[in-house]
Motif scaffolding. Structure first.
Motif, PDB file in Angstrom:
ATOM      1  N   PHE A 154      27.810  32.010  43.105  1.00 25.96           N
ATOM      2  CA  PHE A 154      29.168  32.245  43.566  1.00 25.96           C
ATOM      3  C   PHE A 154      29.239  32.066  45.077  1.00 25.96           C
ATOM      4  CE2 PHE A 154      30.395  34.326  39.579  1.00 25.96           C
ATOM      5  CZ  PHE A 154      29.176  34.783  39.103  1.00 25.96           C
ATOM      6  N   TYR A 190      31.795  33.194  48.191  1.00 20.57           N
ATOM      7  CA  TYR A 190      32.902  34.061  48.566  1.00 20.57           C
ATOM      8  C   TYR A 190      33.201  33.907  50.050  1.00 20.57           C
ATOM      9  CZ  TYR A 190      31.886  36.651  44.228  1.00 20.57           C
ATOM     10  OH  TYR A 190      31.683  37.009  42.913  1.00 20.57           O
ATOM     11  N   LEU A 224      37.514  40.178  50.398  1.00 18.94           N
ATOM     12  CA  LEU A 224      36.612  39.262  49.703  1.00 18.94           C
ATOM     13  C   LEU A 224      37.387  38.413  48.708  1.00 18.94           C
ATOM     14  CD1 LEU A 224      33.417  41.333  48.861  1.00 18.94           C
ATOM     15  CD2 LEU A 224      33.425  39.028  49.818  1.00 18.94           C
ATOM     16  N   LEU A 277      36.876  34.995  45.930  1.00 17.83           N
ATOM     17  CA  LEU A 277      36.024  34.007  45.293  1.00 17.83           C
ATOM     18  C   LEU A 277      36.537  32.618  45.621  1.00 17.83           C
ATOM     19  CD1 LEU A 277      33.751  33.333  43.222  1.00 17.83           C
ATOM     20  CD2 LEU A 277      35.541  33.392  41.473  1.00 17.83           C
ATOM     21  N   TYR A 281      32.573  29.029  41.698  1.00 20.65           N
ATOM     22  CA  TYR A 281      31.295  29.430  41.130  1.00 20.65           C
ATOM     23  C   TYR A 281      30.751  28.375  40.183  1.00 20.65           C
ATOM     24  CZ  TYR A 281      33.348  31.216  36.708  1.00 20.65           C
ATOM     25  OH  TYR A 281      33.985  31.361  35.494  1.00 20.65           O
ATOM     26  N   MET A 328      38.923  38.602  37.067  1.00 23.87           N
ATOM     27  CA  MET A 328      40.269  38.191  37.442  1.00 23.87           C
ATOM     28  C   MET A 328      41.216  38.119  36.247  1.00 23.87           C
ATOM     29  SD  MET A 328      41.336  34.854  39.667  1.00 23.87           S
ATOM     30  CE  MET A 328      40.259  35.321  41.014  1.00 23.87           C
ATOM     31  N   ASN A 363      34.250  35.820  37.224  1.00 25.33           N
ATOM     32  CA  ASN A 363      35.308  35.454  38.153  1.00 25.33           C
ATOM     33  C   ASN A 363      35.974  36.742  38.630  1.00 25.33           C
ATOM     34  OD1 ASN A 363      37.349  34.235  39.536  1.00 25.33           O
ATOM     35  ND2 ASN A 363      37.905  32.825  37.902  1.00 25.33           N
ATOM     36  N   LEU A 364      35.458  37.310  39.724  1.00 26.79           N
ATOM     37  CA  LEU A 364      35.863  38.642  40.149  1.00 26.79           C
ATOM     38  C   LEU A 364      36.992  38.612  41.167  1.00 26.79           C
ATOM     39  CD1 LEU A 364      32.381  40.353  40.622  1.00 26.79           C
ATOM     40  CD2 LEU A 364      33.887  40.475  38.639  1.00 26.79           C
ATOM     41  N   PHE A 402      38.610  41.418  44.035  1.00 29.00           N
ATOM     42  CA  PHE A 402      38.101  42.579  44.742  1.00 29.00           C
ATOM     43  C   PHE A 402      39.224  43.451  45.297  1.00 29.00           C
ATOM     44  CE2 PHE A 402      33.671  41.259  44.935  1.00 29.00           C
ATOM     45  CZ  PHE A 402      33.777  39.899  44.697  1.00 29.00           C
ATOM     46  N   GLY A 403      38.979  44.755  45.333  1.00 32.93           N
ATOM     47  CA  GLY A 403      39.841  45.651  46.055  1.00 32.93           C
ATOM     48  C   GLY A 403      39.638  45.471  47.552  1.00 32.93           C
TER      49      GLY A 403
END
Lengths: 113, 112
Positions: free
Chosen positions: A33, A35, A43, A45, A48, B91, B99-100, B102-103
């Motif tokens: 990944f 970022y 943060l 993305l 990936y 997500m 596939n994240l 984030f806070g």
């Protein structure tokens, strides 16, 4: 294992120059990944890979950004041409499995003047 | 698309206090991540959990899937716990769990 390795740790460049960030994932990990972290947006993305194949690049901000993973142990994120708004910390992370714990590299702090 | 809210944004505590950081999300998930970002910038994964509770040393993470809410607790806080704590979730429900999103993070400062 040394963990995820990123280089350079710091990069200062002038607007319009090409920037290449490098990442070596943890050996055996099949997901990688990229970022970006900024004060304003936190943060995010960018892209990936799974088994060296790009899966989702919807986070790449513009065509000026490109990423490659020519083999399981190396990936690059390129910005050409760079702009001041690209200034941020860029993190690479890897994991074994897509939904697993991610291991982050130390990041590359990019400053575009 | 999932949305993540963390609270509080900033938290100052005295050494020894019990700390709670909250995370809420909008779309169903299979797992939630808690990350710690040190003052030097490095990011470490603390927990990944999909139900119930996990404990590691003085850190405890809980999740309520029905309420779409997770908490991170720190018992007997110490100045070395000072860091930014970040919650992350996939997500999209049913999509790739890697596939994240984030806070914004909770900046914790523990005073001696």
């Amino acid at each position: 294992d040394a963990g995820v390795i990123q280089s350079p740790r710091h990069e200062v460049t002038e607007m319009g120059q090409e920037v290449t960030l490098r990442c070596k994932p943890i050996s055996g990990h099949d997901y990688l990944f990229w970022y970006r972290q900024t004060m304003m947006r936190g943060l995010e993305l960018l892209i990936y890979f799974n088994n060296n194949v790009p899966i989702d690049d919807s986070g790449m901000p513009e065509d000026r950004f490109s990423a490659k993973m020519p083999n399981a142990s190396f990936s690059t994120l390129k910005i050409q041409p760079s702009e001041p708004r690209d200034s941020a910390v860029y993190f690479c992370a890897s994991s074994l499995g897509g939904g697993s714990e991610q291991f982050f590299g130390p990041g590359t702090r990019l400053t575009v003047l | 698309k999932n949305e993540v809210e963390q609270s509080p944004q900033n938290l100052t505590a005295q050494e020894g206090e019990f700390i709670t950081i909250n995370c809420s999300y909008s779309v169903g998930i299979s797992a939630l991540h808690w990350l710690q970002q040190h003052p030097g910038g490095g990011i470490v994964s603390l927990f990944m959990l999909s139900s119930g509770k996990k404990k590691h040393g003085r850190l405890i993470a809980t999740i309520n899937i029905q309420e779409k809410h997770s908490s991170l607790h720190i018992t007997a806080s110490h100045p070395r716990d000072s860091a930014v704590y970040i919650c992350a979730v996939p997500m999209n429900y049913g999509g790739s769990q890697g596939n994240l999103i984030f806070g914004k993070g909770t900046k914790l400062s523990v005073k001696p």
